[in-house]
Design a protein around this motif. Structure first.
Motif, PDB file in Angstrom:
ATOM      1  N   ILE A   5       0.836  -1.210   0.000  1.00 63.98           N
ATOM      2  CA  ILE A   5       0.000   0.000   0.000  1.00 63.98           C
ATOM      3  C   ILE A   5       0.865   1.253   0.000  1.00 63.98           C
ATOM      4  N   VAL A   6       1.885   1.279   0.850  1.00 68.75           N
ATOM      5  CA  VAL A   6       2.782   2.442   0.907  1.00 68.75           C
ATOM      6  C   VAL A   6       3.513   2.614  -0.422  1.00 68.75           C
ATOM      7  N   GLY A  15       9.916   4.500  -4.397  1.00 74.50           N
ATOM      8  CA  GLY A  15       8.956   3.866  -3.485  1.00 74.50           C
ATOM      9  C   GLY A  15       9.473   2.538  -2.969  1.00 74.50           C
ATOM     10  N   PHE A  16      10.089   1.752  -3.847  1.00 77.75           N
ATOM     11  CA  PHE A  16      10.653   0.457  -3.455  1.00 77.75           C
ATOM     12  C   PHE A  16      11.734   0.636  -2.395  1.00 77.75           C
ATOM     13  N   ILE A  17      12.616   1.611  -2.587  1.00 80.18           N
ATOM     14  CA  ILE A  17      13.713   1.853  -1.639  1.00 80.18           C
ATOM     15  C   ILE A  17      13.152   2.248  -0.265  1.00 80.18           C
ATOM     16  N   ILE A  18      12.178   3.132  -0.256  1.00 79.63           N
ATOM     17  CA  ILE A  18      11.585   3.585   1.013  1.00 79.63           C
ATOM     18  C   ILE A  18      10.864   2.430   1.709  1.00 79.63           C
ATOM     19  N   VAL A  19      10.093   1.673   0.936  1.00 79.07           N
ATOM     20  CA  VAL A  19       9.357   0.538   1.510  1.00 79.07           C
ATOM     21  C   VAL A  19      10.313  -0.557   1.976  1.00 79.07           C
ATOM     22  N   LEU A  20      11.422  -0.733   1.288  1.00 79.65           N
ATOM     23  CA  LEU A  20      12.422  -1.702   1.715  1.00 79.65           C
ATOM     24  C   LEU A  20      12.889  -1.375   3.136  1.00 79.65           C
ATOM     25  N   ALA A  21      13.179  -0.102   3.386  1.00 85.57           N
ATOM     26  CA  ALA A  21      13.627   0.318   4.721  1.00 85.57           C
ATOM     27  C   ALA A  21      12.515   0.139   5.758  1.00 85.57           C
ATOM     28  N   ILE A  22      11.301   0.545   5.409  1.00 84.49           N
ATOM     29  CA  ILE A  22      10.169   0.423   6.342  1.00 84.49           C
ATOM     30  C   ILE A  22       9.897  -1.044   6.672  1.00 84.49           C
TER      31      ILE A  22
END
Length: 147
Positions: free
Chosen positions: A35-36, A59-66
């Protein structure tokens, strides 16, 4: 002898229950991540005027960290050096990406199926394989002590 067998069965059931519980939590983190990722991609494309490829990559990089921090602290509950865990998590995630692309390529280009089928097969296969790799290798029991 009978008590020993009962204890082994109880231990096996407890491990199964624990793994199932972790799988559910892993799925929740994955759903949050998806979703994010969609929201961030739309934000980067529509608001920041970036290309869909760049927007999705960011988005993938940010979601990977989250998802890494959620899985480390909530799903698998491990402590230790983030660098080592993150490196392993990144390897598992990139392996999942490669598996995803191979399945997608095969279903579309070799079997002439709709990419929807490929995405469905890939989503199920990668989610399970990433969970197993993260549980056994990234956040496995032997890693819980020192990271």
């Amino acid at each position: 002898m009978l008590n020993h067998s009962k204890m082994k069965i109880k231990k096996s059931l407890l491990l199964y229950k624990n793994s199932l519980y972790k799988l559910i939590k892993y799925g929740i983190v994955g759903l949050i991540g998806a979703i994010v990722h969609i929201i961030l991609t739309i934000f980067f494309v529509e608001i920041m005027d970036l290309s869909p490829i760049i927007g999705s990559f960011l988005g993938f990089i940010i979601v990977l960290a989250i998802s890494f921090f959620l899985n480390k602290s909530w799903t698998f509950r491990v402590k230790g050096k983030n660098t080592i865990y993150f490196f392993k998590y990144l390897i598992v995630s990139l392996t999942g990406l490669v598996i995803n692309l191979i399945i997608l390529y095969s279903t579309v280009n070799l079997f002439n199926w709709s990419y929807f089928y490929g995405m469905g097969i890939s989503t199920i296969f990668v989610a399970i394989s990433n969970f197993v790799m993260n549980q056994l290798w990234t956040f496995g029991e032997k890693n819980k002590e020192g990271g």
